[in-house]
Scaffold this active site. Structure first.
Site, PDB file in Angstrom:
ATOM      1  CG  ASN A  17      -0.470  -0.234   2.508  1.00 55.02           C
ATOM      2  OD1 ASN A  17       0.574  -0.850   2.670  1.00 55.02           O
ATOM      3  ND2 ASN A  17      -1.169   0.259   3.507  1.00 55.02           N
ATOM      4  CB  ILE A  18       1.620   3.648  -2.319  1.00 53.67           C
ATOM      5  CG1 ILE A  18       2.457   2.424  -2.729  1.00 53.67           C
ATOM      6  CG2 ILE A  18       2.417   4.945  -2.486  1.00 53.67           C
ATOM      7  CD1 ILE A  18       2.722   2.317  -4.218  1.00 53.67           C
ATOM      8  CD  GLU A  19      -1.345   4.859   4.592  1.00 56.04           C
ATOM      9  OE1 GLU A  19      -0.810   5.694   5.342  1.00 56.04           O
ATOM     10  OE2 GLU A  19      -2.068   3.933   5.007  1.00 56.04           O
ATOM     11  CB  CYS A  47      -5.344  -1.268  -1.726  1.00 59.01           C
ATOM     12  SG  CYS A  47      -6.645  -0.511  -0.756  1.00 59.01           S
ATOM     13  CD  GLU A  80      -5.418  -5.811  -1.173  1.00 65.91           C
ATOM     14  OE1 GLU A  80      -4.844  -4.701  -1.119  1.00 65.91           O
ATOM     15  OE2 GLU A  80      -6.173  -6.215  -0.276  1.00 65.91           O
ATOM     16  CB  CYS A 131     -10.831  -2.459   0.570  1.00 67.71           C
ATOM     17  SG  CYS A 131     -10.316  -1.808  -1.031  1.00 67.71           S
ATOM     18  CB  CYS A 141      -8.805  -4.500  -3.626  1.00 65.93           C
ATOM     19  SG  CYS A 141      -7.644  -3.149  -3.337  1.00 65.93           S
TER      20      CYS A 141
END
Ligand code: THU
Length: 140
Positions: free
Chosen positions: A45-47, A56, A58, A93, A96
């Site tokens: 995940n990359i915020e 996310c 996935e 989620c 995804c």
């Protein structure tokens, strides 16, 4: 699917927890996606400081694979937890799941939720996204 392949995917997903960029939630997710031919694409995940541009794990894995020309997928392993520590199974989620629905056969694609290489559960996409909307529905 072979036990060996499952364990490789879980191992990769666990390693990806270290790559997660999570300054806001501190919740790391790692994913490892296998094509039908056995090729593997990993994701984390990359915020983002603006929150909504976050991606996310996935979808990172899927978009890496699709952008390299892949279209046929066999399985994805997912792990996650606060501060990069796995405490429980980490389910994908809804967004995804919908991305999986675009590229995978619901009854065949396997979603592996793991706590470790020896502790995991396998679901089909159909189980996690029943009555999903897909490309065929646009033709009805
Ligand atoms: N997250 C994922 O990477 N995959 C999921 O399926 C659930 C949530 C991420 C998004 C965000 O960076 C963090 O977990 C907390 O929601």
């Amino acid at each position: 699917m072979e036990e060996k392949e499952i364990k490789i995917l879980i191992e990769n997903a666990i390693n990806m927890l270290q790559r997660s960029y999570i300054p806001y939630s501190n919740f790391a997710v790692g994913a490892s996606l296998m094509t039908k031919e056995g090729k593997i694409y990993n994701g984390c995940n990359i915020e983002n400081s603006a929150y909504t541009p976050s991606n996310c794990a996935e979808r990172t894995a899927f978009f890496k694979a699709v952008s390299e020309g892949e279209r046929d997928f066999k399985a994805i392993a997912i792990v996650g937890g606060p501060n990069r520590v796995i405490k429980d199974y980490c389910a994908p989620c809804g967004v995804c799941r919908q991305v999986m629905r675009e590229f995978c056969e619901s009854s065949e694609f396997k979603i592996i939720l793991a706590k470790s290489v020896d502790d995991y559960k396998i679901f089909s996409l159909e189980e996690l996204l029943p009555l999903g909307f897909g490309a065929d529905d646009l033709k009805k």
